[in-house]
Write an enzyme that holds these catalytic residues in place. Structure first.
Site, mmCIF file in Angstrom:
data_model
loop_
_atom_site.group_PDB
_atom_site.id
_atom_site.type_symbol
_atom_site.label_atom_id
_atom_site.label_comp_id
_atom_site.label_asym_id
_atom_site.label_seq_id
_atom_site.Cartn_x
_atom_site.Cartn_y
_atom_site.Cartn_z
ATOM 1 N N ASP A 31 1.579 108.488 58.427
ATOM 2 C CA ASP A 31 0.536 108.345 57.382
ATOM 3 C C ASP A 31 -0.683 107.519 57.777
ATOM 4 O OD1 ASP A 31 2.556 109.685 56.118
ATOM 5 O OD2 ASP A 31 2.840 108.243 54.507
ATOM 6 N N LYS A 136 3.996 115.552 53.653
ATOM 7 C CA LYS A 136 5.155 115.119 52.865
ATOM 8 C C LYS A 136 4.698 114.644 51.483
ATOM 9 C CE LYS A 136 5.253 110.464 54.972
ATOM 10 N NZ LYS A 136 5.056 109.657 53.789
ATOM 11 N N VAL A 164 1.924 103.375 58.779
ATOM 12 C CA VAL A 164 1.784 102.519 57.595
ATOM 13 C C VAL A 164 2.464 103.166 56.382
ATOM 14 C CG1 VAL A 164 -0.357 101.500 58.422
ATOM 15 C CG2 VAL A 164 -0.473 103.564 57.007
ATOM 16 N N CYS A 169 6.457 103.653 53.586
ATOM 17 C CA CYS A 169 6.770 104.937 54.225
ATOM 18 C C CYS A 169 7.470 104.806 55.574
ATOM 19 C CB CYS A 169 5.506 105.778 54.326
ATOM 20 S SG CYS A 169 4.959 106.328 52.700
HETATM 21 N N1 TIU Z 1 2.422 105.712 53.539
HETATM 22 C C1 TIU Z 1 2.804 104.817 52.654
HETATM 23 O O1 TIU Z 1 3.339 103.769 52.981
HETATM 24 N N2 TIU Z 1 2.510 105.081 51.320
HETATM 25 C C2 TIU Z 1 2.303 104.119 50.381
HETATM 26 O O2 TIU Z 1 2.093 104.424 49.216
HETATM 27 N N3 TIU Z 1 2.323 102.828 50.814
HETATM 28 C C3 TIU Z 1 1.992 101.702 50.112
HETATM 29 O O3 TIU Z 1 2.207 100.619 50.628
HETATM 30 N N4 TIU Z 1 1.420 101.837 48.907
#
Ligand code: TIU
Length: 232
Positions: A31, A136, A164, A169
């Site tokens: 992500d 996803k 991240v 995630c």
């Molecule tokens: N990719 C991911 O971690 N999605 C999130 O929503 N992360 C947050 O920390 N909000």
């Protein structure tokens, strides 16, 4: 990576070093999208300081470059939803009090919607045409995706995981992968959180109890292992 002596690598990791076959290993980048990394996206609408995530970009770039050099399978993921929100549960869309909700128009297009500018991967880590991109709808890379089929097709047993956010995630994906039998090596400086303390604890949770969900290693340790196995 055709010579058998090139295949094996040993990564200095916590809670212990791990030896793996590079030909059965994939780099999974979670992500690294504008929606999380840049102002005006989903992350900022939730009230987060998106600048906290920038530190992961350079370590990921280094490992991505090395992975490309040795021909490792590279998988990028993107969290997001179909334009009609049919894959976005109301429980997710309605959650909290964000400044903009999933699907609302923002400065980078509709928030967390596939095909919009904000949904795409940041230019510094943009996938090559030959690399796999998994869309996803959830936090984990396995839920409602083709992830399992792809890993089986390529004979993958080990995942180098970065991206991240560490505790959302990345952690969810590592837990999903661990239950499916994959060895996960999480690249510590290749992950980041809007909350530095959650980053630290998120990594500790993975490597505690003898590596209850996997291993944690620095990008430098991964690069060193790749370099060493190439020259042995
Ligand atoms: N990719 C991911 O971690 N999605 C999130 O929503 N992360 C947050 O920390 N909000």
């Amino acid at each position: 990576m055709t010579n058998s002596s090139d295949r094996l690598g040993k990564i200095v990791a916590e809670p212990e070093p791990i030896e793996l076959d590079w030909t059965k290993t994939a780099l999974v980048i979670i992500d690294m999208q504008r929606d999380f990394m840049e102002p005006g996206g989903f992350g900022e609408t939730l009230g987060n300081d998106v600048s906290q995530l920038a530190r992961a970009v350079q370590p990921i770039r280094s490992v991505l470059s090395a992975a490309r050099d040795v021909g490792m399978l590279v998988i990028h993921t993107r969290e997001g939803h179909l334009p009609d929100l049919s894959d976005a549960p109301p429980a997710k869309v309605e959650r909290g009090a964000p400044s903009l909700r999933i699907g609302d128009p923002g400065p980078m297009g509709r928030i967390l919607i596939r095909g919009e500018t904000g949904h795409d991967i940041i230019p510094e880590l943009y996938p090559l045409d030959s690399e796999i991109v998994i869309d996803k709808p959830g936090k984990g890379a396995f839920y409602a995706t083709e992830m399992s089929d792809i890993l089986q097709k390529y004979g993958i047993e080990n995942l180098l995981v970065c991206g991240v956010t560490t505790e959302v995630c990345v952690n969810t994906t590592v837990r999903e992968a661990n239950d499916r039998g994959y060895r996960c090596i999480v690249i510590s400086d290749g992950c980041a959180s809007y909350f530095p303390e959650f980053h630290e604890i998120g990594l500790k949770m993975i490597k505690a109890q003898g590596g209850i969900f996997g291993w944690v290693a620095s990008s430098a340790a991964v690069l060193e292992a790749l370099k060493t196995s190439k020259t042995e």
